[in-house]
Design a protein around this motif. Structure first.
Motif, PDB file in Angstrom:
ATOM      1  N   GLY A 547       0.827  -1.199   0.000  1.00 33.60           N
ATOM      2  CA  GLY A 547       0.000   0.000   0.000  1.00 33.60           C
ATOM      3  C   GLY A 547       0.858   1.243   0.000  1.00 33.60           C
ATOM      4  O   GLY A 547       1.942   1.281  -0.587  1.00 33.60           O
ATOM      5  N   LYS A 548       0.390   2.289   0.708  1.00 33.14           N
ATOM      6  CA  LYS A 548       1.067   3.581   0.695  1.00 33.14           C
ATOM      7  C   LYS A 548       1.927   3.762   1.944  1.00 33.14           C
ATOM      8  O   LYS A 548       1.474   3.515   3.058  1.00 33.14           O
ATOM      9  CB  LYS A 548       0.044   4.716   0.609  1.00 33.14           C
ATOM     10  N   VAL A 549       3.173   4.211   1.730  1.00 35.76           N
ATOM     11  CA  VAL A 549       4.104   4.509   2.817  1.00 35.76           C
ATOM     12  C   VAL A 549       4.723   5.872   2.561  1.00 35.76           C
ATOM     13  O   VAL A 549       5.154   6.169   1.443  1.00 35.76           O
ATOM     14  CB  VAL A 549       5.216   3.438   2.911  1.00 35.76           C
ATOM     15  N   TYR A 574      18.099  10.438  10.535  1.00 40.73           N
ATOM     16  CA  TYR A 574      16.786  10.157  11.109  1.00 40.73           C
ATOM     17  C   TYR A 574      15.826   9.947   9.950  1.00 40.73           C
ATOM     18  O   TYR A 574      15.718  10.786   9.048  1.00 40.73           O
ATOM     19  CB  TYR A 574      16.301  11.313  11.980  1.00 40.73           C
ATOM     20  N   GLN A 575      15.118   8.822   9.934  1.00 41.47           N
ATOM     21  CA  GLN A 575      14.183   8.507   8.860  1.00 41.47           C
ATOM     22  C   GLN A 575      12.897   7.943   9.465  1.00 41.47           C
ATOM     23  O   GLN A 575      12.929   6.998  10.238  1.00 41.47           O
ATOM     24  CB  GLN A 575      14.811   7.521   7.882  1.00 41.47           C
ATOM     25  N   ASP A 576      11.791   8.534   9.113  1.00 40.42           N
ATOM     26  CA  ASP A 576      10.502   8.169   9.699  1.00 40.42           C
ATOM     27  C   ASP A 576       9.587   7.658   8.594  1.00 40.42           C
ATOM     28  O   ASP A 576       9.109   8.430   7.763  1.00 40.42           O
ATOM     29  CB  ASP A 576       9.895   9.396  10.384  1.00 40.42           C
ATOM     30  N   LEU A 577       9.340   6.348   8.560  1.00 41.87           N
ATOM     31  CA  LEU A 577       8.476   5.728   7.565  1.00 41.87           C
ATOM     32  C   LEU A 577       7.148   5.378   8.225  1.00 41.87           C
ATOM     33  O   LEU A 577       7.116   4.687   9.245  1.00 41.87           O
ATOM     34  CB  LEU A 577       9.107   4.462   6.989  1.00 41.87           C
ATOM     35  N   ARG A 578       6.038   5.845   7.651  1.00 44.59           N
ATOM     36  CA  ARG A 578       4.711   5.650   8.244  1.00 44.59           C
ATOM     37  C   ARG A 578       3.759   4.965   7.273  1.00 44.59           C
ATOM     38  O   ARG A 578       3.743   5.225   6.065  1.00 44.59           O
ATOM     39  CB  ARG A 578       4.123   7.009   8.645  1.00 44.59           C
ATOM     40  N   ASP A 579       2.953   4.071   7.836  1.00 41.64           N
ATOM     41  CA  ASP A 579       1.902   3.384   7.086  1.00 41.64           C
ATOM     42  C   ASP A 579       0.757   4.368   6.852  1.00 41.64           C
ATOM     43  O   ASP A 579       0.149   4.867   7.804  1.00 41.64           O
ATOM     44  CB  ASP A 579       1.428   2.171   7.888  1.00 41.64           C
ATOM     45  N   LYS A 580       0.446   4.653   5.579  1.00 43.05           N
ATOM     46  CA  LYS A 580      -0.601   5.627   5.259  1.00 43.05           C
ATOM     47  C   LYS A 580      -1.843   4.970   4.639  1.00 43.05           C
ATOM     48  O   LYS A 580      -2.649   5.639   3.998  1.00 43.05           O
ATOM     49  CB  LYS A 580      -0.042   6.688   4.304  1.00 43.05           C
ATOM     50  N   ASN A 591      -7.850   0.678   9.110  1.00 41.90           N
ATOM     51  CA  ASN A 591      -6.546   0.046   9.285  1.00 41.90           C
ATOM     52  C   ASN A 591      -6.001   0.369  10.680  1.00 41.90           C
ATOM     53  O   ASN A 591      -5.744   1.534  10.986  1.00 41.90           O
ATOM     54  CB  ASN A 591      -5.582   0.554   8.205  1.00 41.90           C
ATOM     55  N   PRO A 592      -5.798  -0.616  11.542  1.00 42.39           N
ATOM     56  CA  PRO A 592      -5.336  -0.343  12.914  1.00 42.39           C
ATOM     57  C   PRO A 592      -3.900   0.176  12.976  1.00 42.39           C
ATOM     58  O   PRO A 592      -3.492   0.719  14.002  1.00 42.39           O
ATOM     59  CB  PRO A 592      -5.455  -1.714  13.601  1.00 42.39           C
ATOM     60  N   THR A 593      -3.137   0.016  11.882  1.00 44.91           N
ATOM     61  CA  THR A 593      -1.747   0.494  11.906  1.00 44.91           C
ATOM     62  C   THR A 593      -1.577   1.799  11.133  1.00 44.91           C
ATOM     63  O   THR A 593      -0.450   2.201  10.834  1.00 44.91           O
ATOM     64  CB  THR A 593      -0.808  -0.575  11.321  1.00 44.91           C
ATOM     65  N   TYR A 594      -2.698   2.458  10.806  1.00 43.58           N
ATOM     66  CA  TYR A 594      -2.611   3.719  10.063  1.00 43.58           C
ATOM     67  C   TYR A 594      -1.751   4.736  10.815  1.00 43.58           C
ATOM     68  O   TYR A 594      -1.913   4.958  12.013  1.00 43.58           O
ATOM     69  CB  TYR A 594      -4.013   4.294   9.832  1.00 43.58           C
ATOM     70  N   ASN A 595      -0.823   5.330  10.108  1.00 43.18           N
ATOM     71  CA  ASN A 595       0.078   6.377  10.606  1.00 43.18           C
ATOM     72  C   ASN A 595       1.087   5.862  11.633  1.00 43.18           C
ATOM     73  O   ASN A 595       1.770   6.655  12.281  1.00 43.18           O
ATOM     74  CB  ASN A 595      -0.692   7.558  11.197  1.00 43.18           C
ATOM     75  N   MET A 643       2.314  -1.787  18.536  1.00 42.00           N
ATOM     76  CA  MET A 643       0.978  -1.666  19.101  1.00 42.00           C
ATOM     77  C   MET A 643       1.057  -1.458  20.608  1.00 42.00           C
ATOM     78  O   MET A 643       0.099  -1.033  21.237  1.00 42.00           O
ATOM     79  CB  MET A 643       0.155  -2.915  18.793  1.00 42.00           C
ATOM     80  N   SER A 644       2.220  -1.792  21.189  1.00 34.90           N
ATOM     81  CA  SER A 644       2.452  -1.596  22.619  1.00 34.90           C
ATOM     82  C   SER A 644       3.958  -1.470  22.849  1.00 34.90           C
ATOM     83  O   SER A 644       4.749  -2.166  22.208  1.00 34.90           O
ATOM     84  CB  SER A 644       1.907  -2.778  23.430  1.00 34.90           C
ATOM     85  N   LYS A 645       4.349  -0.600  23.756  1.00 28.30           N
ATOM     86  CA  LYS A 645       5.779  -0.440  24.042  1.00 28.30           C
ATOM     87  C   LYS A 645       6.354  -1.647  24.768  1.00 28.30           C
ATOM     88  O   LYS A 645       7.561  -1.758  24.948  1.00 28.30           O
ATOM     89  CB  LYS A 645       6.001   0.821  24.872  1.00 28.30           C
TER      90      LYS A 645
END
Length: 706
Positions: A547-549, A574-580, A591-595, A643-645
């Motif tokens: 999908g989109k990242v 520093y690189q920040d990749l997010r599930d969009k 989507n529970p992992t959005y962002n 989903m949890s630390k």
């Protein structure tokens, strides 16, 4: 081209070889007074850094010292991480700004090796044979051809003198041995150049490892032996119609045992063998003045596979179990004795026309064709029917580029338009456990565009910006599988990426060296990201569109000579990749992992190193000593979506230190080096449950005759 001829003449007139100038990282500018005229000649690395393309160049300084491989050198570069599963010969992938694996274009002397990844990798090339490594971030140069998204790594091999011999032998921990050699001879009358070289690598890789999946119990890797041989020869003509006509023949053979993690694998191994023939033709002023031709053609024939037919399985306590099938097998659900045959054809034609000092045009045609014939009777017996089928895939990429230079060279831009076309045909089992093969045929077409600009603010300061909308064609392995562990994924869409990168470079030369500071920021949107994911059948996998990242980040790199004998470098990324993806794939459900941050990708990494160098430190003449220290830091990151630390599946923080001593005699004729890696014996992972070697040492002797 004319400028190259002038530059070479200047180097000869001042008794400085072009090769030495290209390798001297600290001597970016060479000045010489000729009959009252001062000539300033920038070396190849400096010229590349000042081009419009975003690029990092690793020269002689970064490729020697504590470095034992290309991966070592790349891992210390800003924005780059190397993901590895073990010791010598283990699977590894390059990550540039979080985009990794097949997204990266991989080239040797601008010739792609992506089609040959089953047999050869960048890490197979000895650093002794490399002049420099070019790392392009975000945009792949138009002259390379093909398709890539994260950027490209191009290894430029040395251009040896007319008569040359280079040989080295390295012995290291875990019974590791490496032999490299290269020989060149030139016939002055005919202009023919003959070359022969190769490398032999062997390692037991028998280091201790902590198994995270088994309560961190410590065991010795006892089935990870690696053997590889690579031999090649070439003949090059320089006095025929073409300025350069070169034929190369290469033979490669590999045998790699499979190390167990969840169980004690004792017999399974991968194997591969390949023959490669390559032709290179180059001519300046081809047909008309100002038109330069560069052609590369390559054919390879190879066979590879997995042998897994043991009649017993074992756990780490020594308990014996029946094989996975009546035909044997230690892993997964099937036995294997595959013998997969592959034919690869690659062709690249590059035509560059220099209209004048302001305008140049480039046309690049890049074509590939792959035929795969998988054979695995033992696997078919395990399932009870044929599971793999012949396939073929073709791709054709057309690129048109325009380079503009204005304001006495202060402003440069490179504009590129590309068309991507590919097709494939195969038969596939839509469900591996159901004997119902179907025919699948694909034919697709896409467009891409990029723009890179550079402006030189002062002699020491320049700024760069680049924007792109690129496409990456799936590889044959991604689309049609490999015949034993990767299943076909014929509905795979190509990856598309929109990117923006910008930065500044400050470079100042002083009496004893240079100081350079570079800072960049970047933003990418990756659509239809392709990910490797497990299948319902254990030990089998296939590629799928995720999908989109979206990626955003920044990097800074500082390096230079503090004094005439002290060199330092430091960089951080520093690189920040997010599930969009707002919805689940094929569903309207949220989507529970959005962002959330993309898993299994490091997001903060840093490196630091120093070098002390001194001529004739211990007396005598024509001697040089170097003392080196390098450190690397990668912050902890999650293997799954966070989903949890309190999640357990993490790749822990790593902080490693390497040191080395290098001493040369007889004006670099003999070189002795001692290297100590992972000085503090840290337990290090770059992939879950795949520990890397602890403290290890290496000793190397190198001889050069020229």
């Amino acid at each position: 081209m004319k400028l190259k001829i002038v530059f070479s003449a200047l180097m000869a007139a001042t008794n400085v070889s072009a090769q030495d100038n290209a390798n001297a990282d600290t001597s970016y500018v060479y000045k010489k007074d000729l009959d009252g005229v001062t000539v300033v000649a920038h070396n190849e690395i400096r010229k590349m850094r000042e081009a419009a393309m975003p690029v990092t160049v690793l020269g002689k300084r970064q490729l020697e010292g504590t470095t034992t491989s290309i991966n070592d050198a790349l891992a210390r570069t800003a924005g780059i991480a190397i993901r590895s599963t073990g010791g010598v010969g283990s699977a590894s992938r390059i990550s540039v700004r979080g985009l990794e694996g097949k997204r990266m274009g991989v080239y040797i002397d601008e010739a792609a090796i992506g089609q040959l990844s089953d047999y050869v990798s960048l890490n197979d090339i000895p650093t002794d044979m490399i002049e420099r490594i070019e790392v392009y971030k975000g945009i792949v140069p138009y002259r390379f051809g093909g398709s890539a998204l994260g950027g490209a790594v191009n290894v430029v091999t040395k251009e040896y003198p007319p008569v040359y011999l280079d040989a080295s032998y390295e012995i290291a921990s875990f019974n590791t041995h490496k032999l490299n050699f290269a020989f060149k001879r030139t016939d002055n009358n005919s202009g023919l150049q003959f070359g022969f070289g190769g490398c032999l690598t062997y390692s037991d890789n028998n280091y201790r490892m902590h198994l995270q999946n088994l309560d961190n119990r410590v065991v010795e890797r006892d089935h990870d032996q690696f053997k590889k041989a690579m031999l090649g020869g070439s003949i090059k003509a320089t006095k025929w119609y073409f300025d350069e006509a070169k034929l190369e023949l290469v033979f490669l053979a590999t045998r790699a045992e499979i190390q167990g993690i969840d169980s004690d694998i004792r017999e399974a191994y991968n194997h591969g063998m390949s023959g490669i023939a390559a032709l290179t033709l180059k001519r300046d002023n081809f047909l008309i003045d100002g038109l330069d031709l560069d052609f590369d053609g390559c054919f390879s024939y190879g066979k590879n596979g997995l042998c897994d037919k043991a009649m017993s399985r074992y756990d780490w306590d020594g308990n014996r179990y029946s094989p996975v099938t009546i035909y044997g097998g230690e892993q997964g659900t099937y036995a294997s004795d595959s013998d997969n045959r592959t034919h690869d054809y690659v062709g690249k034609l590059n035509l560059n026309y220099l209209l004048n000092e302001h305008h140049s045009f480039n046309i690049n045609l890049y074509a590939t064709h792959t035929r795969q014939n998988p054979e695995n009777e033992l696997m078919d017996k395990s399932f009870g029917y044929q599971t793999n089928f012949p396939s073929h895939m073709s791709s054709f990429t057309t690129g048109f580029s325009y380079d503009l230079t204005l304001f006495n060279g202060k402003f440069m831009s490179a504009t590129t338009l590309k068309n991507f076309n590919y097709s494939s045909e195969t038969r596939v089992l839509e469900r591996t456990y159901i004997n119902n093969p179907v025919d699948v045929s694909l034919n697709r077409n896409y467009w891409g565009v990029s723009e890179a600009m550079r402006y030189k603010i002062t002699d020491d300061l320049l700024a760069k910006i680049a924007v792109s909308s690129e496409v990456r064609i799936p590889t044959a392995e991604e689309l049609t599988g490999n015949g034993y562990s990767i299943l076909p994924a014929t509905n795979l869409e190509p990856e598309r990426c929109k990117g923006l990168t910008g930065g500044v470079i400050y470079h100042h030369t002083n009496s004893y060296g240079f100081v350079e500071i570079e800072a960049n920021c970047f933003l990418n949107q990756l659509d239809d990201m392709i990910r490797y994911q497990a299948d319902m059948i254990p030990s089998m996998a296939r590629y799928a569109n995720f999908g989109k990242v979206v990626t955003k980040g920044a990097e800074i790199d500082i390096k230079g000579d503090v004094t005439s004998f002290l060199y330092c470098y430091a960089n951080a990324t520093y690189q920040d990749l997010r599930d969009k993806r707002k919805h689940e794939v094929g569903s309207t459900a949220a989507n529970p992992t959005y962002n959330k941050r993309m898993p299994n990708i490091p997001y903060f990494l840093a490196n630091f190193g120093i070098e002390l160098h001194k001529e004739n430190l211990f007396g005598g003449k024509e001697q040089n000593s170097r003392f080196l220290f390098d450190s690397s830091y990668i912050h902890e990151y999650f293997y799954d979506f966070e989903m949890s630390k309190y999640q357990d599946r993490k790749i822990p923080t790593s902080l490693t230190f390497d040191t080395g001593i290098e001493h040369s005699f007889g004006n670099n004729r003999w070189t002795l080096s001692f290297k100590l890696k992972n000085l503090t014996d840290r337990v290090v992972y770059s992939d879950l449950n795949r520990p890397l070697p602890g403290r290890n040492v290496a000793f190397k002797v190198k001889y050069i005759m020229k």
